[in-house]
Design an enzyme around this catalytic site. Structure first.
Site, PDB file in Angstrom:
ATOM      1  N   CYS A  96     -54.343  43.758 -66.459  1.00 48.85           N
ATOM      2  CA  CYS A  96     -53.937  42.346 -66.301  1.00 48.85           C
ATOM      3  C   CYS A  96     -54.937  41.529 -65.493  1.00 48.85           C
ATOM      4  CB  CYS A  96     -52.558  42.273 -65.654  1.00 48.85           C
ATOM      5  SG  CYS A  96     -51.288  43.017 -66.687  1.00 48.85           S
ATOM      6  N   HIS A 233     -51.917  34.946 -63.135  1.00 48.43           N
ATOM      7  CA  HIS A 233     -51.520  35.869 -64.201  1.00 48.43           C
ATOM      8  C   HIS A 233     -50.012  35.732 -64.387  1.00 48.43           C
ATOM      9  CE1 HIS A 233     -50.724  39.289 -66.591  1.00 48.43           C
ATOM     10  NE2 HIS A 233     -50.195  40.001 -65.614  1.00 48.43           N
ATOM     11  N   ASN A 263     -45.784  38.468 -70.708  1.00 48.61           N
ATOM     12  CA  ASN A 263     -46.980  38.991 -70.039  1.00 48.61           C
ATOM     13  C   ASN A 263     -47.984  39.423 -71.110  1.00 48.61           C
ATOM     14  OD1 ASN A 263     -48.906  40.434 -68.644  1.00 48.61           O
ATOM     15  ND2 ASN A 263     -47.447  41.601 -67.411  1.00 48.61           N
TER      16      ASN A 263
HETATM   17  O1  UT7 Z   1     -48.743  42.462 -65.242  1.00 44.91           O
HETATM   18  C1  UT7 Z   1     -48.881  43.653 -64.588  1.00 44.91           C
HETATM   19  C2  UT7 Z   1     -48.005  43.754 -63.465  1.00 44.91           C
HETATM   20  N1  UT7 Z   1     -46.631  44.009 -63.849  1.00 44.91           N
HETATM   21  C3  UT7 Z   1     -45.712  43.350 -63.207  1.00 44.91           C
HETATM   22  O2  UT7 Z   1     -46.021  42.481 -62.445  1.00 44.91           O
HETATM   23  C4  UT7 Z   1     -44.282  43.741 -63.373  1.00 44.91           C
HETATM   24  C5  UT7 Z   1     -43.667  43.840 -62.014  1.00 44.91           C
HETATM   25  N2  UT7 Z   1     -42.262  44.158 -62.026  1.00 44.91           N
HETATM   26  C6  UT7 Z   1     -41.324  43.276 -62.448  1.00 44.91           C
HETATM   27  O3  UT7 Z   1     -41.628  42.190 -62.896  1.00 44.91           O
HETATM   28  C7  UT7 Z   1     -39.870  43.655 -62.277  1.00 44.91           C
HETATM   29  O4  UT7 Z   1     -39.787  44.809 -61.471  1.00 44.91           O
HETATM   30  C8  UT7 Z   1     -39.149  43.897 -63.610  1.00 44.91           C
HETATM   31  C9  UT7 Z   1     -38.964  42.577 -64.325  1.00 44.91           C
HETATM   32  C10 UT7 Z   1     -39.922  44.868 -64.461  1.00 44.91           C
HETATM   33  C11 UT7 Z   1     -37.745  44.454 -63.346  1.00 44.91           C
HETATM   34  O5  UT7 Z   1     -37.023  43.600 -62.480  1.00 44.91           O
HETATM   35  P1  UT7 Z   1     -36.260  44.224 -61.220  1.00 44.91           P
HETATM   36  O6  UT7 Z   1     -35.536  43.121 -60.584  1.00 44.91           O
HETATM   37  O7  UT7 Z   1     -37.271  44.976 -60.398  1.00 44.91           O
HETATM   38  O8  UT7 Z   1     -35.216  45.165 -61.923  1.00 44.91           O
HETATM   39  P2  UT7 Z   1     -35.027  46.743 -61.750  1.00 44.91           P
HETATM   40  O9  UT7 Z   1     -36.140  47.502 -62.363  1.00 44.91           O
HETATM   41  O10 UT7 Z   1     -34.698  46.994 -60.312  1.00 44.91           O
HETATM   42  O11 UT7 Z   1     -33.726  46.975 -62.637  1.00 44.91           O
HETATM   43  C12 UT7 Z   1     -32.460  46.394 -62.282  1.00 44.91           C
HETATM   44  C13 UT7 Z   1     -31.422  46.825 -63.295  1.00 44.91           C
HETATM   45  C14 UT7 Z   1     -31.395  48.312 -63.543  1.00 44.91           C
HETATM   46  O12 UT7 Z   1     -30.070  48.718 -63.676  1.00 44.91           O
HETATM   47  P3  UT7 Z   1     -29.287  49.416 -62.438  1.00 44.91           P
HETATM   48  O13 UT7 Z   1     -30.073  50.651 -62.122  1.00 44.91           O
HETATM   49  O14 UT7 Z   1     -29.304  48.421 -61.324  1.00 44.91           O
HETATM   50  O15 UT7 Z   1     -27.919  49.673 -63.012  1.00 44.91           O
HETATM   51  C15 UT7 Z   1     -32.098  48.486 -64.871  1.00 44.91           C
HETATM   52  O16 UT7 Z   1     -31.660  49.614 -65.582  1.00 44.91           O
HETATM   53  O17 UT7 Z   1     -31.702  46.234 -64.568  1.00 44.91           O
HETATM   54  C16 UT7 Z   1     -31.691  47.227 -65.593  1.00 44.91           C
HETATM   55  N3  UT7 Z   1     -32.641  46.838 -66.621  1.00 44.91           N
HETATM   56  C17 UT7 Z   1     -32.322  46.025 -67.642  1.00 44.91           C
HETATM   57  N4  UT7 Z   1     -31.180  45.424 -67.992  1.00 44.91           N
HETATM   58  C18 UT7 Z   1     -31.195  44.652 -69.088  1.00 44.91           C
HETATM   59  C19 UT7 Z   1     -33.952  47.145 -66.718  1.00 44.91           C
HETATM   60  N5  UT7 Z   1     -34.503  46.560 -67.796  1.00 44.91           N
HETATM   61  C20 UT7 Z   1     -33.510  45.859 -68.381  1.00 44.91           C
HETATM   62  C21 UT7 Z   1     -33.464  45.026 -69.519  1.00 44.91           C
HETATM   63  N6  UT7 Z   1     -32.286  44.457 -69.830  1.00 44.91           N
HETATM   64  N7  UT7 Z   1     -34.539  44.790 -70.292  1.00 44.91           N
END
Ligand code: UT7
Length: 306
Positions: A96, A233, A263
Protein backbone atom coordinates in the site's frame (compact mmCIF):
# COMPACT_ATOMS: atom_id res chain seq x y z
CA UNK A 1 -19.39 -3.70 -6.70
CA UNK A 2 -21.46 -2.13 -3.91
CA UNK A 3 -21.58 -3.30 -0.30
CA UNK A 4 -25.02 -4.72 -1.09
CA UNK A 5 -23.46 -6.78 -3.92
CA UNK A 6 -20.91 -8.16 -1.42
CA UNK A 7 -23.73 -9.21 0.93
CA UNK A 8 -24.49 -11.90 -1.69
CA UNK A 9 -20.90 -13.20 -1.53
CA UNK A 10 -20.09 -13.36 2.23
CA UNK A 11 -21.92 -12.92 5.55
CA UNK A 12 -21.56 -9.16 5.93
CA UNK A 13 -23.68 -6.01 5.79
CA UNK A 14 -23.52 -2.58 4.24
CA UNK A 15 -23.90 -1.19 7.78
CA UNK A 16 -20.86 -3.09 9.14
CA UNK A 17 -18.64 -2.15 6.19
CA UNK A 18 -19.60 1.54 6.26
CA UNK A 19 -19.28 1.85 10.05
CA UNK A 20 -15.94 0.04 10.32
CA UNK A 21 -14.26 1.29 7.14
CA UNK A 22 -16.24 4.03 5.32
CA UNK A 23 -16.22 1.91 2.13
CA UNK A 24 -19.45 1.98 0.08
CA UNK A 25 -18.29 0.43 -3.20
CA UNK A 26 -15.19 -0.85 -4.97
CA UNK A 27 -14.36 -1.66 -8.61
CA UNK A 28 -13.42 -5.14 -9.80
CA UNK A 29 -11.42 -5.56 -13.01
CA UNK A 30 -13.36 -7.27 -15.76
CA UNK A 31 -12.44 -10.38 -17.65
CA UNK A 32 -9.40 -9.68 -19.80
CA UNK A 33 -8.44 -6.58 -17.81
CA UNK A 34 -5.06 -6.69 -16.08
CA UNK A 35 -2.96 -4.44 -13.90
CA UNK A 36 -1.14 -3.22 -17.03
CA UNK A 37 -4.39 -2.47 -18.91
CA UNK A 38 -5.62 -0.39 -15.97
CA UNK A 39 -2.17 1.20 -15.69
CA UNK A 40 -2.11 2.04 -19.38
CA UNK A 41 -5.47 3.83 -19.14
CA UNK A 42 -4.26 5.85 -16.15
CA UNK A 43 -0.96 6.63 -17.91
CA UNK A 44 -2.77 7.90 -21.01
CA UNK A 45 -5.07 10.08 -18.87
CA UNK A 46 -2.07 11.58 -17.04
CA UNK A 47 -0.19 12.24 -20.30
CA UNK A 48 -3.27 13.92 -21.84
CA UNK A 49 -3.71 16.02 -18.74
CA UNK A 50 -0.05 17.12 -18.93
CA UNK A 51 -0.24 17.78 -22.67
CA UNK A 52 2.48 15.17 -23.27
CA UNK A 53 2.87 12.00 -25.33
CA UNK A 54 4.78 8.78 -24.59
CA UNK A 55 7.68 10.21 -26.66
CA UNK A 56 8.23 12.80 -23.88
CA UNK A 57 8.71 10.17 -21.15
CA UNK A 58 12.09 8.60 -20.37
CA UNK A 59 11.20 6.50 -17.31
CA UNK A 60 8.07 4.61 -16.19
CA UNK A 61 7.78 3.43 -12.60
CA UNK A 62 4.78 1.30 -11.70
CA UNK A 63 3.93 0.64 -8.06
CA UNK A 64 2.09 -2.65 -7.80
CA UNK A 65 1.85 -5.83 -5.74
CA UNK A 66 -0.41 -7.51 -8.28
CA UNK A 67 1.73 -7.65 -11.44
CA UNK A 68 0.37 -9.22 -14.64
CA UNK A 69 3.12 -11.83 -14.38
CA UNK A 70 5.95 -12.56 -11.98
CA UNK A 71 8.07 -11.01 -14.72
CA UNK A 72 8.48 -8.96 -16.87
CA UNK A 73 7.64 -5.92 -14.79
CA UNK A 74 4.16 -4.47 -15.25
CA UNK A 75 5.84 -1.12 -15.98
CA UNK A 76 7.52 -2.73 -19.02
CA UNK A 77 4.14 -4.10 -20.16
CA UNK A 78 2.68 -0.61 -19.83
CA UNK A 79 5.66 0.85 -21.72
CA UNK A 80 4.90 -1.59 -24.54
CA UNK A 81 1.17 -0.82 -24.47
CA UNK A 82 2.04 2.87 -24.83
CA UNK A 83 4.07 2.02 -27.93
CA UNK A 84 7.34 3.03 -26.28
CA UNK A 85 10.62 1.27 -26.95
CA UNK A 86 12.85 4.09 -25.71
CA UNK A 87 13.71 4.84 -22.09
CA UNK A 88 13.31 2.32 -19.30
CA UNK A 89 10.66 0.99 -16.94
CA UNK A 90 10.51 -0.95 -13.70
CA UNK A 91 8.14 -1.84 -10.85
CA UNK A 92 8.30 -0.85 -7.22
CA UNK A 93 6.74 -3.21 -4.68
CA UNK A 94 5.91 -1.75 -1.30
CA UNK A 95 2.27 -2.87 -1.11
CA UNK A 96 0.00 0.00 0.00
CA UNK A 97 2.99 2.33 0.39
CA UNK A 98 4.03 1.57 -3.21
CA UNK A 99 3.01 4.91 -4.68
CA UNK A 100 4.84 6.89 -1.97
CA UNK A 101 7.97 4.78 -2.64
CA UNK A 102 7.55 5.21 -6.42
CA UNK A 103 7.21 9.01 -6.25
CA UNK A 104 10.30 9.13 -4.01
CA UNK A 105 12.21 6.90 -6.45
CA UNK A 106 11.18 9.04 -9.44
CA UNK A 107 12.29 12.18 -7.60
CA UNK A 108 15.67 10.60 -6.81
CA UNK A 109 16.20 9.61 -10.48
CA UNK A 110 15.36 13.16 -11.57
CA UNK A 111 17.63 14.74 -8.93
CA UNK A 112 20.40 12.32 -9.92
CA UNK A 113 20.10 13.37 -13.57
CA UNK A 114 19.06 9.87 -14.72
CA UNK A 115 15.62 10.92 -15.97
CA UNK A 116 13.86 14.11 -17.04
CA UNK A 117 10.20 13.10 -17.20
CA UNK A 118 8.89 10.19 -15.22
CA UNK A 119 5.49 8.57 -15.48
CA UNK A 120 4.64 7.28 -12.00
CA UNK A 121 1.77 4.82 -11.92
CA UNK A 122 -0.01 3.00 -9.10
CA UNK A 123 -2.00 0.06 -10.49
CA UNK A 124 -3.55 -2.95 -8.78
CA UNK A 125 -5.94 -5.85 -9.29
CA UNK A 126 -6.26 -6.96 -5.65
CA UNK A 127 -9.56 -8.70 -6.53
CA UNK A 128 -7.40 -11.44 -8.07
CA UNK A 129 -5.55 -12.23 -4.81
CA UNK A 130 -8.50 -11.98 -2.43
CA UNK A 131 -9.97 -14.99 -0.70
CA UNK A 132 -13.62 -14.37 -1.61
CA UNK A 133 -14.67 -16.70 1.25
CA UNK A 134 -12.95 -14.50 3.88
CA UNK A 135 -15.24 -11.66 4.91
CA UNK A 136 -12.53 -10.06 7.04
CA UNK A 137 -10.54 -9.14 3.90
CA UNK A 138 -12.63 -9.44 0.73
CA UNK A 139 -14.93 -6.54 1.62
CA UNK A 140 -12.00 -4.14 1.98
CA UNK A 141 -10.09 -4.12 -1.30
CA UNK A 142 -10.69 -3.06 -4.90
CA UNK A 143 -8.99 -2.62 -8.28
CA UNK A 144 -7.84 0.55 -10.01
CA UNK A 145 -4.98 2.66 -11.29
CA UNK A 146 -3.81 6.26 -11.22
CA UNK A 147 -0.79 8.10 -12.59
CA UNK A 148 1.15 11.34 -12.44
CA UNK A 149 4.01 12.84 -14.46
CA UNK A 150 7.03 14.26 -12.63
CA UNK A 151 9.26 16.60 -14.63
CA UNK A 152 12.71 18.03 -13.92
CA UNK A 153 12.88 21.77 -13.31
CA UNK A 154 15.22 24.17 -11.53
CA UNK A 155 14.24 25.15 -8.00
CA UNK A 156 15.68 27.47 -5.37
CA UNK A 157 15.87 24.87 -2.62
CA UNK A 158 12.93 26.50 -0.84
CA UNK A 159 9.54 25.13 0.16
CA UNK A 160 8.00 27.44 -2.45
CA UNK A 161 9.59 25.22 -5.17
CA UNK A 162 7.24 22.92 -7.06
CA UNK A 163 7.70 19.15 -6.90
CA UNK A 164 8.80 16.80 -4.12
CA UNK A 165 10.06 18.80 -1.12
CA UNK A 166 10.86 15.91 1.20
CA UNK A 167 10.27 12.17 1.50
CA UNK A 168 10.38 9.85 4.52
CA UNK A 169 10.25 6.11 3.87
CA UNK A 170 10.25 3.31 6.44
CA UNK A 171 9.90 -0.46 6.56
CA UNK A 172 10.02 -3.13 9.28
CA UNK A 173 9.78 -6.77 8.20
CA UNK A 174 9.15 -8.06 11.71
CA UNK A 175 5.45 -7.30 11.04
CA UNK A 176 5.35 -9.55 7.97
CA UNK A 177 2.74 -12.00 9.29
CA UNK A 178 0.12 -9.31 9.95
CA UNK A 179 -0.47 -8.58 6.24
CA UNK A 180 0.94 -10.79 3.50
CA UNK A 181 0.12 -13.03 0.54
CA UNK A 182 0.49 -16.74 1.34
CA UNK A 183 2.22 -17.69 -1.90
CA UNK A 184 5.00 -16.67 -4.23
CA UNK A 185 7.42 -17.94 -6.89
CA UNK A 186 10.23 -18.94 -4.54
CA UNK A 187 8.17 -20.23 -1.61
CA UNK A 188 5.08 -22.10 -2.80
CA UNK A 189 5.28 -21.71 -6.55
CA UNK A 190 1.73 -20.33 -6.44
CA UNK A 191 0.30 -16.83 -6.50
CA UNK A 192 -1.38 -17.10 -3.08
CA UNK A 193 -4.12 -15.12 -1.36
CA UNK A 194 -4.05 -12.02 0.80
CA UNK A 195 -4.09 -12.66 4.55
CA UNK A 196 -4.48 -9.91 7.13
CA UNK A 197 -4.89 -9.54 10.87
CA UNK A 198 -6.84 -6.32 10.45
CA UNK A 199 -7.02 -5.38 14.10
CA UNK A 200 -3.23 -5.80 14.46
CA UNK A 201 -2.56 -3.60 11.41
CA UNK A 202 -5.00 -1.02 12.70
CA UNK A 203 -3.11 -0.82 16.03
CA UNK A 204 0.06 0.38 14.33
CA UNK A 205 -1.38 2.46 11.47
CA UNK A 206 -2.07 5.85 13.04
CA UNK A 207 1.24 5.96 14.97
CA UNK A 208 3.35 5.02 11.95
CA UNK A 209 1.55 7.44 9.61
CA UNK A 210 1.75 10.37 12.00
CA UNK A 211 5.47 9.72 12.68
CA UNK A 212 6.45 10.09 9.00
CA UNK A 213 4.16 13.07 8.42
CA UNK A 214 5.67 14.80 11.44
CA UNK A 215 9.16 14.06 10.03
CA UNK A 216 8.14 15.66 6.71
CA UNK A 217 6.85 18.79 8.46
CA UNK A 218 10.02 19.04 10.57
CA UNK A 219 12.36 18.55 7.59
CA UNK A 220 10.75 21.46 5.74
CA UNK A 221 9.91 23.77 8.64
CA UNK A 222 6.23 23.59 7.70
CA UNK A 223 3.17 22.85 9.85
CA UNK A 224 -0.33 21.49 9.39
CA UNK A 225 -1.50 25.12 9.01
CA UNK A 226 0.66 25.48 5.86
CA UNK A 227 -0.79 22.32 4.32
CA UNK A 228 -3.46 22.66 1.64
CA UNK A 229 -4.25 18.93 1.23
CA UNK A 230 -3.61 15.65 2.97
CA UNK A 231 -3.99 12.87 0.40
CA UNK A 232 -3.75 9.67 2.46
CA UNK A 233 -3.69 6.05 1.43
CA UNK A 234 -7.33 5.02 1.47
CA UNK A 235 -7.59 1.91 3.65
CA UNK A 236 -10.03 2.88 6.35
CA UNK A 237 -11.88 6.11 7.12
CA UNK A 238 -11.18 5.67 10.85
CA UNK A 239 -7.41 5.52 10.23
CA UNK A 240 -7.58 8.61 7.99
CA UNK A 241 -9.67 10.62 10.48
CA UNK A 242 -7.56 9.48 13.45
CA UNK A 243 -4.29 10.48 11.76
CA UNK A 244 -5.61 13.90 10.67
CA UNK A 245 -6.99 14.61 14.14
CA UNK A 246 -3.71 13.69 15.85
CA UNK A 247 -1.84 16.10 13.55
CA UNK A 248 -4.39 18.94 13.83
CA UNK A 249 -5.11 18.78 10.10
CA UNK A 250 -8.59 20.22 9.49
CA UNK A 251 -11.05 17.64 8.09
CA UNK A 252 -11.83 19.87 5.07
CA UNK A 253 -8.17 19.57 3.99
CA UNK A 254 -8.33 15.76 3.84
CA UNK A 255 -9.10 14.03 0.53
CA UNK A 256 -11.24 10.94 1.21
CA UNK A 257 -12.14 8.54 -1.61
CA UNK A 258 -12.22 5.25 0.32
CA UNK A 259 -16.04 5.33 0.00
CA UNK A 260 -15.71 5.23 -3.82
CA UNK A 261 -12.81 2.83 -4.38
CA UNK A 262 -12.22 0.77 -1.23
CA UNK A 263 -8.56 -0.02 -0.54
CA UNK A 264 -6.77 -0.16 -3.90
CA UNK A 265 -3.31 -0.46 -2.31
CA UNK A 266 -0.69 1.37 -4.44
CA UNK A 267 -3.43 2.86 -6.64
CA UNK A 268 -5.34 4.59 -3.84
CA UNK A 269 -3.26 7.79 -3.61
CA UNK A 270 -3.10 8.51 -7.37
CA UNK A 271 -6.83 7.74 -7.64
CA UNK A 272 -7.50 10.22 -4.82
CA UNK A 273 -5.23 12.77 -6.55
CA UNK A 274 -7.18 12.26 -9.79
CA UNK A 275 -10.48 12.89 -8.00
CA UNK A 276 -9.32 15.97 -6.08
CA UNK A 277 -7.32 17.53 -8.94
CA UNK A 278 -10.12 16.66 -11.36
CA UNK A 279 -12.82 18.42 -9.32
CA UNK A 280 -10.63 21.50 -8.89
CA UNK A 281 -9.75 21.09 -5.21
CA UNK A 282 -5.99 20.54 -5.68
CA UNK A 283 -4.55 23.48 -7.62
CA UNK A 284 -1.14 24.39 -8.98
CA UNK A 285 1.07 25.62 -6.13
CA UNK A 286 -0.82 23.77 -3.37
CA UNK A 287 1.14 22.08 -0.59
CA UNK A 288 0.15 18.40 -0.59
CA UNK A 289 1.08 15.62 1.84
CA UNK A 290 0.91 12.03 0.60
CA UNK A 291 1.09 9.22 3.17
CA UNK A 292 0.61 5.48 3.30
CA UNK A 293 1.14 2.42 5.45
CA UNK A 294 0.81 -1.22 4.47
CA UNK A 295 2.16 -4.76 4.23
CA UNK A 296 5.73 -5.39 5.38
CA UNK A 297 5.14 -3.18 7.23
CA UNK A 298 6.08 -0.34 4.94
CA UNK A 299 5.12 3.27 5.52
CA UNK A 300 6.06 6.71 4.31
CA UNK A 301 5.16 10.31 3.58
CA UNK A 302 5.98 12.70 0.75
CA UNK A 303 5.44 16.45 0.99
CA UNK A 304 5.16 18.10 -2.43
CA UNK A 305 4.09 21.31 -4.05
CA UNK A 306 1.59 20.53 -6.85
O1 UT7 B 1 -3.93 -0.89 3.45
C1 UT7 B 1 -3.11 -1.67 4.21
C2 UT7 B 1 -3.38 -1.53 5.61
N1 UT7 B 1 -4.59 -2.22 6.02
C3 UT7 B 1 -5.36 -1.60 6.85
O2 UT7 B 1 -5.14 -0.46 7.14
C4 UT7 B 1 -6.48 -2.34 7.50
C5 UT7 B 1 -6.44 -2.05 8.96
N2 UT7 B 1 -7.51 -2.66 9.71
C6 UT7 B 1 -8.80 -2.24 9.61
O3 UT7 B 1 -9.13 -1.37 8.83
C7 UT7 B 1 -9.81 -2.85 10.55
O4 UT7 B 1 -9.14 -3.59 11.54
C8 UT7 B 1 -10.84 -3.74 9.84
C9 UT7 B 1 -11.77 -2.88 9.02
C10 UT7 B 1 -10.15 -4.76 8.97
C11 UT7 B 1 -11.71 -4.46 10.88
O5 UT7 B 1 -12.31 -3.53 11.76
P1 UT7 B 1 -12.24 -3.78 13.33
O6 UT7 B 1 -13.02 -2.72 13.96
O7 UT7 B 1 -10.78 -3.91 13.71
O8 UT7 B 1 -13.03 -5.13 13.47
P2 UT7 B 1 -12.52 -6.52 14.08
O9 UT7 B 1 -11.53 -7.18 13.20
O10 UT7 B 1 -12.15 -6.27 15.51
O11 UT7 B 1 -13.87 -7.37 14.02
C12 UT7 B 1 -15.02 -7.00 14.80
C13 UT7 B 1 -16.12 -8.01 14.56
C14 UT7 B 1 -15.67 -9.44 14.71
O12 UT7 B 1 -16.69 -10.16 15.34
P3 UT7 B 1 -16.61 -10.49 16.93
O13 UT7 B 1 -15.36 -11.30 17.10
O14 UT7 B 1 -16.55 -9.17 17.62
O15 UT7 B 1 -17.88 -11.25 17.17
C15 UT7 B 1 -15.53 -9.95 13.29
O16 UT7 B 1 -15.74 -11.33 13.17
O17 UT7 B 1 -16.60 -7.90 13.21
C16 UT7 B 1 -16.62 -9.19 12.59
N3 UT7 B 1 -16.36 -9.02 11.17
C17 UT7 B 1 -17.33 -8.75 10.28
N4 UT7 B 1 -18.65 -8.61 10.40
C18 UT7 B 1 -19.35 -8.33 9.29
C19 UT7 B 1 -15.18 -9.03 10.52
N5 UT7 B 1 -15.35 -8.79 9.21
C20 UT7 B 1 -16.68 -8.61 9.04
C21 UT7 B 1 -17.46 -8.31 7.91
N6 UT7 B 1 -18.79 -8.19 8.09
N7 UT7 B 1 -16.94 -8.15 6.68
Amino acid sequence: MTNRDIEDVVDTSDEWIVQRTGIRQRYVAGEGETTSSLGEAAARAALDNAGLTPADIDLIICATSTPDNTFPATAVNIQNRLGMSHGFAFDVQAVCTGFVYAVTTADAYIRGGLAKRVLVIGAETFSRILDWNDRTTCVLFGDGAGAIVLEASEGEGKTSDRGVLTAHLRSDGSHKDKLFVDGGPSSTGTVGKLRMEGREVFKYAVGMITDVITAAFEATGTTSDDLDWLVPHQANRRIIDGSAKKLNIAPEKVVVTVDLHGNTSAASIPLALAVAAGDGRIKKGDLVMLEAMGGGFTWGAVLLRW
